[in-house]
Design a protein around this motif. Sequence first.
Motif, PDB file in Angstrom:
ATOM      1  N   LEU A 154       6.480  11.160  -1.230  1.00  0.00           N
ATOM      2  CA  LEU A 154       7.253  10.403  -1.292  1.00  0.00           C
ATOM      3  C   LEU A 154       6.300   9.080  -1.133  1.00  0.00           C
ATOM      4  O   LEU A 154       7.130   8.651  -0.907  1.00  0.00           O
ATOM      5  CB  LEU A 154       8.216  11.381   0.484  1.00  0.00           C
ATOM      6  CG  LEU A 154       8.901  12.536  -0.250  1.00  0.00           C
ATOM      7  CD1 LEU A 154       9.143  12.797   0.787  1.00  0.00           C
ATOM      8  CD2 LEU A 154      10.352  11.896  -1.127  1.00  0.00           C
ATOM      9  N   LYS A 155       5.081   9.297  -0.745  1.00  0.00           N
ATOM     10  CA  LYS A 155       4.549   8.180  -0.445  1.00  0.00           C
ATOM     11  C   LYS A 155       4.577   7.399  -1.858  1.00  0.00           C
ATOM     12  O   LYS A 155       4.927   6.396  -2.131  1.00  0.00           O
ATOM     13  CB  LYS A 155       3.346   8.183  -0.163  1.00  0.00           C
ATOM     14  CG  LYS A 155       3.080   8.776   1.459  1.00  0.00           C
ATOM     15  CD  LYS A 155       1.644   9.622   1.870  1.00  0.00           C
ATOM     16  CE  LYS A 155       1.513   9.609   3.258  1.00  0.00           C
ATOM     17  NZ  LYS A 155      -0.072  10.286   3.530  1.00  0.00           N
ATOM     18  N   TYR A 156       4.406   7.713  -3.357  1.00  0.00           N
ATOM     19  CA  TYR A 156       4.385   7.480  -4.223  1.00  0.00           C
ATOM     20  C   TYR A 156       5.647   7.082  -5.102  1.00  0.00           C
ATOM     21  O   TYR A 156       5.073   5.575  -5.050  1.00  0.00           O
ATOM     22  CB  TYR A 156       3.772   8.360  -5.603  1.00  0.00           C
ATOM     23  CG  TYR A 156       1.907   8.485  -5.384  1.00  0.00           C
ATOM     24  CD1 TYR A 156       1.425   7.477  -5.578  1.00  0.00           C
ATOM     25  CD2 TYR A 156       1.152   9.889  -5.077  1.00  0.00           C
ATOM     26  CE1 TYR A 156      -0.157   7.397  -5.975  1.00  0.00           C
ATOM     27  CE2 TYR A 156      -0.054  10.355  -4.776  1.00  0.00           C
ATOM     28  CZ  TYR A 156      -0.484   8.836  -5.023  1.00  0.00           C
ATOM     29  OH  TYR A 156      -1.842   9.206  -5.784  1.00  0.00           O
ATOM     30  N   ARG A 157       6.581   7.610  -4.485  1.00  0.00           N
ATOM     31  CA  ARG A 157       8.126   6.981  -4.559  1.00  0.00           C
ATOM     32  C   ARG A 157       8.023   5.773  -4.208  1.00  0.00           C
ATOM     33  O   ARG A 157       8.644   5.444  -4.529  1.00  0.00           O
ATOM     34  CB  ARG A 157       8.854   8.174  -4.797  1.00  0.00           C
ATOM     35  CG  ARG A 157      10.688   7.378  -4.735  1.00  0.00           C
ATOM     36  CD  ARG A 157      10.845   9.115  -4.844  1.00  0.00           C
ATOM     37  NE  ARG A 157      12.506   8.039  -4.162  1.00  0.00           N
ATOM     38  CZ  ARG A 157      13.778   8.284  -5.651  1.00  0.00           C
ATOM     39  NH1 ARG A 157      13.243   9.031  -6.805  1.00  0.00           N
ATOM     40  NH2 ARG A 157      14.542   7.500  -5.309  1.00  0.00           N
ATOM     41  N   SER A 161       0.371  -1.042   0.244  1.00  0.00           N
ATOM     42  CA  SER A 161       0.393  -0.564  -0.132  1.00  0.00           C
ATOM     43  C   SER A 161       0.845   1.500  -0.239  1.00  0.00           C
ATOM     44  O   SER A 161       2.436   1.436  -0.026  1.00  0.00           O
ATOM     45  CB  SER A 161      -0.942  -0.348   1.499  1.00  0.00           C
ATOM     46  OG  SER A 161       0.109   0.123   2.301  1.00  0.00           O
ATOM     47  N   ARG A 162      -0.039   2.253  -0.003  1.00  0.00           N
ATOM     48  CA  ARG A 162       1.515   3.858   0.335  1.00  0.00           C
ATOM     49  C   ARG A 162       1.468   3.882   0.997  1.00  0.00           C
ATOM     50  O   ARG A 162       0.977   5.403   1.459  1.00  0.00           O
ATOM     51  CB  ARG A 162      -0.505   4.810  -1.371  1.00  0.00           C
ATOM     52  CG  ARG A 162       0.682   4.654  -2.589  1.00  0.00           C
ATOM     53  CD  ARG A 162      -0.589   6.392  -2.931  1.00  0.00           C
ATOM     54  NE  ARG A 162       0.042   7.379  -1.712  1.00  0.00           N
ATOM     55  CZ  ARG A 162      -0.857   8.480  -2.135  1.00  0.00           C
ATOM     56  NH1 ARG A 162      -2.293   8.116  -2.100  1.00  0.00           N
ATOM     57  NH2 ARG A 162      -0.264   8.898  -1.674  1.00  0.00           N
ATOM     58  N   GLY A 193       6.377  20.035   2.068  1.00  0.00           N
ATOM     59  CA  GLY A 193       4.907  20.305   2.383  1.00  0.00           C
ATOM     60  C   GLY A 193       4.244  19.073   2.175  1.00  0.00           C
ATOM     61  O   GLY A 193       4.627  17.577   1.906  1.00  0.00           O
ATOM     62  N   ASN A 194       3.243  18.923   2.228  1.00  0.00           N
ATOM     63  CA  ASN A 194       2.213  18.246   1.982  1.00  0.00           C
ATOM     64  C   ASN A 194       2.050  17.418   0.635  1.00  0.00           C
ATOM     65  O   ASN A 194       2.206  16.413   0.601  1.00  0.00           O
ATOM     66  CB  ASN A 194       0.808  18.535   1.905  1.00  0.00           C
ATOM     67  CG  ASN A 194       0.423  19.238   3.079  1.00  0.00           C
ATOM     68  OD1 ASN A 194       0.872  18.654   4.517  1.00  0.00           O
ATOM     69  ND2 ASN A 194      -0.667  19.505   3.575  1.00  0.00           N
ATOM     70  N   MET A 195       2.669  18.746  -0.544  1.00  0.00           N
ATOM     71  CA  MET A 195       2.742  17.588  -1.312  1.00  0.00           C
ATOM     72  C   MET A 195       4.053  16.816  -1.448  1.00  0.00           C
ATOM     73  O   MET A 195       3.623  16.215  -1.785  1.00  0.00           O
ATOM     74  CB  MET A 195       2.408  19.188  -2.931  1.00  0.00           C
ATOM     75  CG  MET A 195       3.064  17.882  -4.139  1.00  0.00           C
ATOM     76  SD  MET A 195       3.142  19.071  -5.058  1.00  0.00           S
ATOM     77  CE  MET A 195       0.879  19.369  -4.962  1.00  0.00           C
ATOM     78  N   GLU A 196       4.880  17.341  -1.703  1.00  0.00           N
ATOM     79  CA  GLU A 196       5.548  16.687  -1.176  1.00  0.00           C
ATOM     80  C   GLU A 196       6.152  15.266  -0.527  1.00  0.00           C
ATOM     81  O   GLU A 196       6.442  13.973  -1.070  1.00  0.00           O
ATOM     82  CB  GLU A 196       7.223  17.762  -1.075  1.00  0.00           C
ATOM     83  CG  GLU A 196       7.272  18.946  -1.494  1.00  0.00           C
ATOM     84  CD  GLU A 196       6.883  19.770  -1.694  1.00  0.00           C
ATOM     85  OE1 GLU A 196       6.396  20.546  -2.842  1.00  0.00           O
ATOM     86  OE2 GLU A 196       6.398  19.494  -0.453  1.00  0.00           O
TER      87      GLU A 196
END
Length: 260
Positions: free
Chosen positions: A71-74, A2-3, A64-67
């Motif tokens: 990182l989760k996706y990466r 999972s992510r 921040g939130n987007m990064e």
Amino acid sequence: MSRGIKRFLVGTGVFCILLISGCGRSQEEKQLRLAGIEQLDQGNYEEAIVSFEQALKAADGKVGNMELDILKYRGEAEYKSGDFLAAAHTYDVLIQVDGQLPEYLYGRSICYAGAGQLEEAGADYTQARNMDVQMDREVSWNMEALLALGKGYQAAGENQKAADLYDSAIAGGAIASAEMYNVLGAAQIEAGMYDKALQLLDQGIALGDQAAMGDLMYNKAVALEYSGEFSRALDLFLQYKASYGSDEKLEKEIAFLSTR
């Protein structure tokens, strides 16, 4: 997986993270994030990793939130590409930055299990479970981490450890899936505990999960054979063949049991 994985590359210089809001992100970063997600969904994991890394570079060192989302996706892409130790390092960084949260320890446990580092995987899993209990989350089991560790033990031939792990989970109130019952049943077969294996496999079959039914039926037939119930084992193997087809291994089982 999972992510749950987040990764931040640590260079040779000073490691500094600045937590900021997700506002004001560049269009380049947003486009690279979307490209990476599409590549990930298509199974192009290496390409996705590159896109996510480029997106992080476009963030110019700010996190921040987007990064964090990137990182989760990466991390997911890295894990699915088989880079388990890199994913484990991701959690090392997360723990340093954000503390020892159960989700990070579970995630690192999964990565270590994938890499075959079972001592480390077990330590992280146990610590995360203890934290869940202390936080009054006894039944909030991370089934993905549980199964990853158990399968790791089985792959290493440590079947009793796998059986004990699953037993403690069920005794502790884990919400068991058909897959978990199947894996646990297989572990009990390997440990020579056929009656217990049959009990667990029957519980899995009772859930009616068709995706796991074939494996549950096959393992139940094996448990019956090993426990000396040859007629019942043959009947179940024949049912399996009628529903799921045959192969050389199954035909040998049927031929053997037909002579008993």
